[in-house]
Write an enzyme that holds these catalytic residues in place. Structure first.
Site, PDB file in Angstrom:
ATOM      1  N   ASP A 107       0.844  -1.192   0.000  1.00 18.89           N
ATOM      2  CA  ASP A 107       0.000   0.000   0.000  1.00 18.89           C
ATOM      3  C   ASP A 107       0.887   1.253   0.000  1.00 18.89           C
ATOM      4  O   ASP A 107       1.683   1.443  -0.912  1.00 18.89           O
ATOM      5  CB  ASP A 107      -0.955  -0.073   1.206  1.00 18.89           C
ATOM      6  CG  ASP A 107      -2.049   0.967   1.205  1.00 18.89           C
ATOM      7  OD1 ASP A 107      -3.069   0.743   0.560  1.00 18.89           O
ATOM      8  OD2 ASP A 107      -1.865   2.014   1.861  1.00 18.89           O
ATOM      9  N   ARG A 108       0.756   2.137   0.987  1.00 25.91           N
ATOM     10  CA  ARG A 108       1.593   3.343   1.013  1.00 25.91           C
ATOM     11  C   ARG A 108       3.075   2.989   1.009  1.00 25.91           C
ATOM     12  O   ARG A 108       3.886   3.640   0.346  1.00 25.91           O
ATOM     13  CB  ARG A 108       1.287   4.197   2.250  1.00 25.91           C
ATOM     14  CG  ARG A 108      -0.161   4.508   2.497  1.00 25.91           C
ATOM     15  CD  ARG A 108      -0.821   5.198   1.335  1.00 25.91           C
ATOM     16  NE  ARG A 108      -0.246   6.517   1.082  1.00 25.91           N
ATOM     17  CZ  ARG A 108      -0.501   7.241  -0.024  1.00 25.91           C
ATOM     18  NH1 ARG A 108      -1.286   6.758  -0.981  1.00 25.91           N
ATOM     19  NH2 ARG A 108       0.025   8.430  -0.172  1.00 25.91           N
ATOM     20  N   HIS A 152     -11.183   8.242  -0.337  1.00 21.52           N
ATOM     21  CA  HIS A 152     -10.247   8.815   0.632  1.00 21.52           C
ATOM     22  C   HIS A 152      -9.078   9.501  -0.057  1.00 21.52           C
ATOM     23  O   HIS A 152      -8.505  10.448   0.482  1.00 21.52           O
ATOM     24  CB  HIS A 152      -9.735   7.729   1.579  1.00 21.52           C
ATOM     25  CG  HIS A 152      -9.004   6.614   0.898  1.00 21.52           C
ATOM     26  ND1 HIS A 152      -9.582   5.818  -0.080  1.00 21.52           N
ATOM     27  CD2 HIS A 152      -7.725   6.163   1.036  1.00 21.52           C
ATOM     28  CE1 HIS A 152      -8.708   4.926  -0.488  1.00 21.52           C
ATOM     29  NE2 HIS A 152      -7.577   5.119   0.160  1.00 21.52           N
ATOM     30  N   TYR A 212      -0.901  11.445   1.973  1.00 25.34           N
ATOM     31  CA  TYR A 212      -1.825  11.277   0.850  1.00 25.34           C
ATOM     32  C   TYR A 212      -1.862  12.519  -0.041  1.00 25.34           C
ATOM     33  O   TYR A 212      -1.960  12.407  -1.272  1.00 25.34           O
ATOM     34  CB  TYR A 212      -3.229  10.960   1.372  1.00 25.34           C
ATOM     35  CG  TYR A 212      -3.464   9.489   1.581  1.00 25.34           C
ATOM     36  CD1 TYR A 212      -4.038   8.712   0.589  1.00 25.34           C
ATOM     37  CD2 TYR A 212      -3.098   8.870   2.780  1.00 25.34           C
ATOM     38  CE1 TYR A 212      -4.257   7.358   0.773  1.00 25.34           C
ATOM     39  CE2 TYR A 212      -3.304   7.511   2.972  1.00 25.34           C
ATOM     40  CZ  TYR A 212      -3.885   6.758   1.972  1.00 25.34           C
ATOM     41  OH  TYR A 212      -4.085   5.424   2.152  1.00 25.34           O
ATOM     42  N   HIS A 272      -7.069  -7.092   0.874  1.00 20.92           N
ATOM     43  CA  HIS A 272      -6.007  -6.104   0.700  1.00 20.92           C
ATOM     44  C   HIS A 272      -4.859  -6.319   1.683  1.00 20.92           C
ATOM     45  O   HIS A 272      -3.692  -6.138   1.328  1.00 20.92           O
ATOM     46  CB  HIS A 272      -6.605  -4.707   0.914  1.00 20.92           C
ATOM     47  CG  HIS A 272      -5.618  -3.591   0.843  1.00 20.92           C
ATOM     48  ND1 HIS A 272      -4.909  -3.272  -0.296  1.00 20.92           N
ATOM     49  CD2 HIS A 272      -5.225  -2.694   1.789  1.00 20.92           C
ATOM     50  CE1 HIS A 272      -4.123  -2.227  -0.066  1.00 20.92           C
ATOM     51  NE2 HIS A 272      -4.296  -1.865   1.205  1.00 20.92           N
TER      52      HIS A 272
END
Length: 292
Positions: A107-108, A152, A212, A272
């Protein structure tokens, strides 16, 4: 007190002026660095890290702005750019004695790993990215009503102020939404780990939003410049991800291949949070990667 990965030592490693990372370290052998995603901390790797530490030196940091790592104010556009965060990781590994290492991110953390592979090819021997697309490709495939899955991303891309206020007002509900919606097996994130994630996120809303926000601004610019220059990932790359392309209308392996000539792409059936839902599969894929 936050949970810890059993058998791992914890260190604070300075990586930039006023910024130190919280890092869990264990094992011996060729080094592997594991970067967590959202809305998590290094604890997401607890099963995979313990598995890999039987044959490797494993380093699991909290990214800047997350967990028990420092959370500098986003006083310039690069404070939470993936370029800055990637430099953190290379500096951290070097401080712990590793000039070259395999790098895996979810992910990030996968976006940080991707940027590290482009910016620091002499340091990254192997690269794994779990359940993301590169930032530029991610924004390009989101369109129409199907993009609602990434609401988001749009919320936290807004100018400073409103996103932080809105999320802080209902932080546990906001971050719980992703833990609930993105998990196929809720038992994979037990109550103590879930509570640690929520506590860490609740205490880091400004830095998480800044991370983000960077992905909608400076990170896109950096990816676009590299695409124009024909930059490629020169190391062996493994990508594991759900079949988001079926819902959003893209071919993930094709997109990744444009960045990574030496690519192994796997579509997985877990949720996920695959390092927690299918840790044996993830650990096996990482072992295969570092043998290439």
């Amino acid at each position: 007190m936050n949970p810890a990965i059993p058998g791992f030592d914890y260190r604070r490693v300075p990586v930039a002026e006023g910024v130190a990372l919280n890092v869990a370290v264990a094992g011996s052998g060729t080094p592997i660095v594991l970067l967590h995603g959202f809305p998590q901390t290094h604890l997401m790797w607890r099963h995979v890290a313990a598995d890999l530490a039987t044959a490797h030196t494993v380093l699991c940091p909290d990214l800047r702005g997350y967990g028990d790592s420092d959370k500098p104010a986003a006083d310039w556009s690069g404070t939470y750019s993936k370029r800055t965060m990637a430099a953190d990781i290379v500096t951290m590994a070097k401080a712990l004695g590793h000039d070259r290492f395999a790098l895996a991110g979810h992910d990030r953390g996968a976006l940080v790993a991707f940027r590290a592979g482009l910016d620091h090819p002499d340091a990254i021997t192997h690269l794994a990215c779990l359940d993301v697309l590169p930032t530029l490709d991610m924004w390009e495939v989101l369109h129409g009503t199907s993009a609602a899955v990434g609401f988001h991303l749009y919320l936290m891309a807004q100018p400073p102020g409103l996103p932080e206020q809105m999320i802080s007002a209902c932080a546990d509900a906001f971050f719980s939404h992703f833990l609930d919606q993105w998990t196929n097996d809720p038992a994979a994130i037990p109550a103590d780990i879930r509570a640690a994630y929520l506590r860490a996120c609740r205490n880091a809303v400004p830095s998480i939003v800044a991370d983000y926000r960077a992905s909608a601004t400076v990170d896109v610019d950096d990816d676009r410049a590299d695409r124009a220059a024909g930059a490629r990932l020169g190391m062996p790359v493994t990508v594991m991800q759900q079949d988001w392309g079926a819902a959003l209308g893209y071919e993930a392996e094709t997109l990744w291949s444009s960045w990574a000539p030496d690519l192994r792409h796997r579509t997985v059936t877990s949720g996920h949070f695959m390092a927690e839902e299918a840790p044996a599969d993830v650990a096996a894929a990482l072992r295969d990667l570092v043998q290439r």
